[in-house]
Design an enzyme around this catalytic site. Structure first.
Site, PDB file in Angstrom:
ATOM      1  N   GLU A 125       0.774  -1.233   0.000  1.00 37.55           N
ATOM      2  CA  GLU A 125       0.000   0.000   0.000  1.00 37.55           C
ATOM      3  C   GLU A 125       0.812   1.293   0.000  1.00 37.55           C
ATOM      4  O   GLU A 125       0.613   2.164   0.850  1.00 37.55           O
ATOM      5  CB  GLU A 125      -1.010  -0.022   1.160  1.00 37.55           C
ATOM      6  CG  GLU A 125      -1.897  -1.259   1.098  1.00 37.55           C
ATOM      7  CD  GLU A 125      -3.077  -1.259   2.063  1.00 37.55           C
ATOM      8  OE1 GLU A 125      -3.010  -0.513   3.053  1.00 37.55           O
ATOM      9  OE2 GLU A 125      -4.027  -2.003   1.809  1.00 37.55           O
ATOM     10  N   GLU A 167      -6.311  -7.820  -2.129  1.00 34.95           N
ATOM     11  CA  GLU A 167      -6.825  -7.757  -0.758  1.00 34.95           C
ATOM     12  C   GLU A 167      -8.285  -7.390  -0.894  1.00 34.95           C
ATOM     13  O   GLU A 167      -8.614  -6.412  -1.562  1.00 34.95           O
ATOM     14  CB  GLU A 167      -6.168  -6.643   0.077  1.00 34.95           C
ATOM     15  CG  GLU A 167      -4.811  -6.937   0.627  1.00 34.95           C
ATOM     16  CD  GLU A 167      -4.342  -5.854   1.632  1.00 34.95           C
ATOM     17  OE1 GLU A 167      -5.163  -5.048   2.104  1.00 34.95           O
ATOM     18  OE2 GLU A 167      -3.149  -5.831   1.937  1.00 34.95           O
TER      19      GLU A 167
END
Ligand SMILES: *[C@@H]1O[C@H](CO)[C@@H](O)[C@H](O)[C@H]1NC(C)=O
Ligand SMILES: *[C@@H]1O[C@H](CO)[C@@H](O)[C@H](O)[C@H]1NC(C)=O
Ligand SMILES: *[C@@H]1O[C@H](CO)[C@@H](O)[C@H](O)[C@H]1NC(C)=O
Ligand SMILES: *[C@@H]1O[C@H](CO)[C@@H](O)[C@H](O)[C@H]1NC(C)=O
Ligand SMILES: CC(=O)N[C@H]1CO[C@H](CO)[C@@H](O)[C@@H]1O
Length: 413
Positions: free
Chosen positions: A229, A344
């Protein structure tokens, strides 16, 4: 929201930035406060749920148990015939030796980091494999300022030391060997957000070089990811006014090219959340404010596939929002002719099974290359693995859904 909680997990496993007084909490599961200890104290992991600022400095309180590795130590565990060769891409799909490879499975950041025995790691991978998975995403980073438990790199404020011992990269070796023994391949993220303790600086590149070199011939690794991320904004570590989507695109180009010079076997992805850069859009994940330009990043020649995360739409209408998010990324995949995976997804809602069913069928129907749920769970010798509210144990109804999804995705083509 998963966007926040996953980040906190990631940060709590890595190093930290900001100012916390002595004896106060500086990290741990679900912790959202400041994470850098005042001068003269060190953020120390007491347990996965509680990190505390303890007097001392890394150089005086830490007794390094290993020395920095500069040698190549490829893992030699023999693999079953299913995990040989390297995963490549062909248009919007993944292949191994020219045959289709379906990316489907789960995340399990804890697999190499929890210090589990081989028996427990084998049980965890067996549970994942039994859901029909082919691929598991995990962390190839765990930087600490004080040696404790499993850690991959120790930072004393001046010098990084890679831990190649059994409680260091040896634990990653164990996870890779176990994954292969269960017919699985790993996607390994190499750091958390790139600002974390030096991030983009020379120390991070040296770490990347050490890890990538160690596993260059390892078929149990499907892909490297630059970071978990990466983005300009969105955390308690503050924002950098100088960081724009172009900053991260340039960084991803540079680092992915660097990895390719060391390792031509493995695929490289970014590990970002898939934010678009469309200023003026009504929806914040499309506005560019997070510092990610998904469409531009997917065009980087040394980035082999795109990554997307989903789980922050639950405040509004997560089911339909997720359908649009997945479909838009499938359209980007098609436009760029590279695979994109939802790597995810997760919401803690009690109705998640229905929502996941909708999202997973959208993946099958939109043509998105594959998906990995956040996150896998097992019941091991000492009980359940970490439950962050998203964990799917084999008895969860979602586990049965994952089985039917993998059975539908593999023959899709
Ligand atoms: C891929 O090809 C290599 C080299 O021919 C071979 O050793 C390996 O078994 C093949 N792997 C798969 C999964 O087909
Ligand atoms: C990445 O950036 C560094 C520092 O600017 C530069 O020296 C290096 O050549 C770049 N590497 C690539 C592969 O572009
Ligand atoms: C992507 O391409 C595939 C194959 O042509 C197609 O089936 C699918 O509908 C496309 N997805 C989108 C969102 O355009
Ligand atoms: C963290 O949050 C999750 C989700 O709310 C919860 O299930 C879990 O028990 C929390 N963990 C701790 C240590 O508070
Ligand atoms: C989420 C997060 O930690 N973001 C950080 C990533 O790196 C940029 C650039 O240094 C920081 O400004 C962000 O705060």
């Amino acid at each position: 929201m998963i966007r926040v909680s996953l980040l906190i997990f990631a940060l709590s496993l890595g190093s930290v930035l900001a100012t916390v007084p002595v004896w106060s909490q500086c990290g741990g599961q679900n912790y959202s406060g400041d994470t850098v200890c005042e001068t003269g104290t060190v953020c120390t992991v007491l347990n996965p749920f509680y990190f505390q600022c303890i007097p001392g400095t890394a150089t005086t309180t830490v007794t390094p148990t290993t020395t920095r590795s500069t040698t190549v130590s490829p893992t030699t565990t023999s693999a079953p015939s299913t995990v040989t060769g390297f995963v490549k891409t062909s248009g919007t799909r993944f292949t191994v030796n020219g045959s289709k490879y379906t990316v489907v499975g789960s995340n399990g950041y804890w697999l190499p980091l929890a210090g589990y025995s081989k028996t427990d790691v084998d049980k965890a991978f067996a549970d994942i494999a039994a859901s029909g998975a082919t691929t598991v995403r995990t962390w190839g980073f765990n930087e600490v300022t004080s040696a404790n438990g499993v850690y991959f790199q120790l930072w004393n404020g001046k010098t990084p030391t890679v831990n190649t011992g059994a409680n260091g990269l040896g634990a990653l070796d164990l996870a890779i060997a176990s994954a292969k023994a269960h017919g699985l391949r790993l996607i390994i993220a190499l750091t958390n957000n790139w600002s974390d303790f030096g991030g983009m600086d020379a120390a991070f590149k040296a770490y990347v070089k050490t890890v990538v070199t160690r596993y260059v011939n390892e078929p149990g690794i499907m892909a490297w990811e630059l970071a978990n991320e990466p983005r300009c904004k969105g955390s308690n570590t503050g924002t950098s006014a100088a960081c724009t989507p172009a900053t991260i695109t340039a960084w991803a180009s540079n680092l992915s090219a660097f990895i390719k010079t060391i390792d031509s076997n493995h695929l490289v992805g970014i590990g970002d959340e898939g934010f678009y850069n469309q200023p003026g859009s009504a929806d914040y994940p499309y506005q560019g404010g997070e510092g990610i330009d998904f469409a531009a990043n997917l065009k980087i020649s040394t980035i082999d596939f795109g990554t997307v995360h989903l789980g922050w739409g639950e405040g509004a209408a997560p089911e339909s929002w997720g359908v649009k998010w997945i479909t838009d990324h499938a359209a980007s995949q098609n436009a760029t002719n590279k695979p994109v995976i939802l790597e995810e997804f997760g919401i803690p809602d009690t109705s998640r099974n229905t929502i996941y069913a909708t999202w997973l069928s959208t993946i099958v129907n939109s043509g998105l290359a594959g998906d990995l749920i956040w996150q896998a769970g097992s019941v091991l010798t000492n009980g359940q693995t970490a439950n962050d509210g998203y964990t799917i144990y084999p008895t969860d109804p979602v586990y049965a859904l994952l089985k039917s999804h993998s059975a539908a995705l593999k023959p899709r083509g």
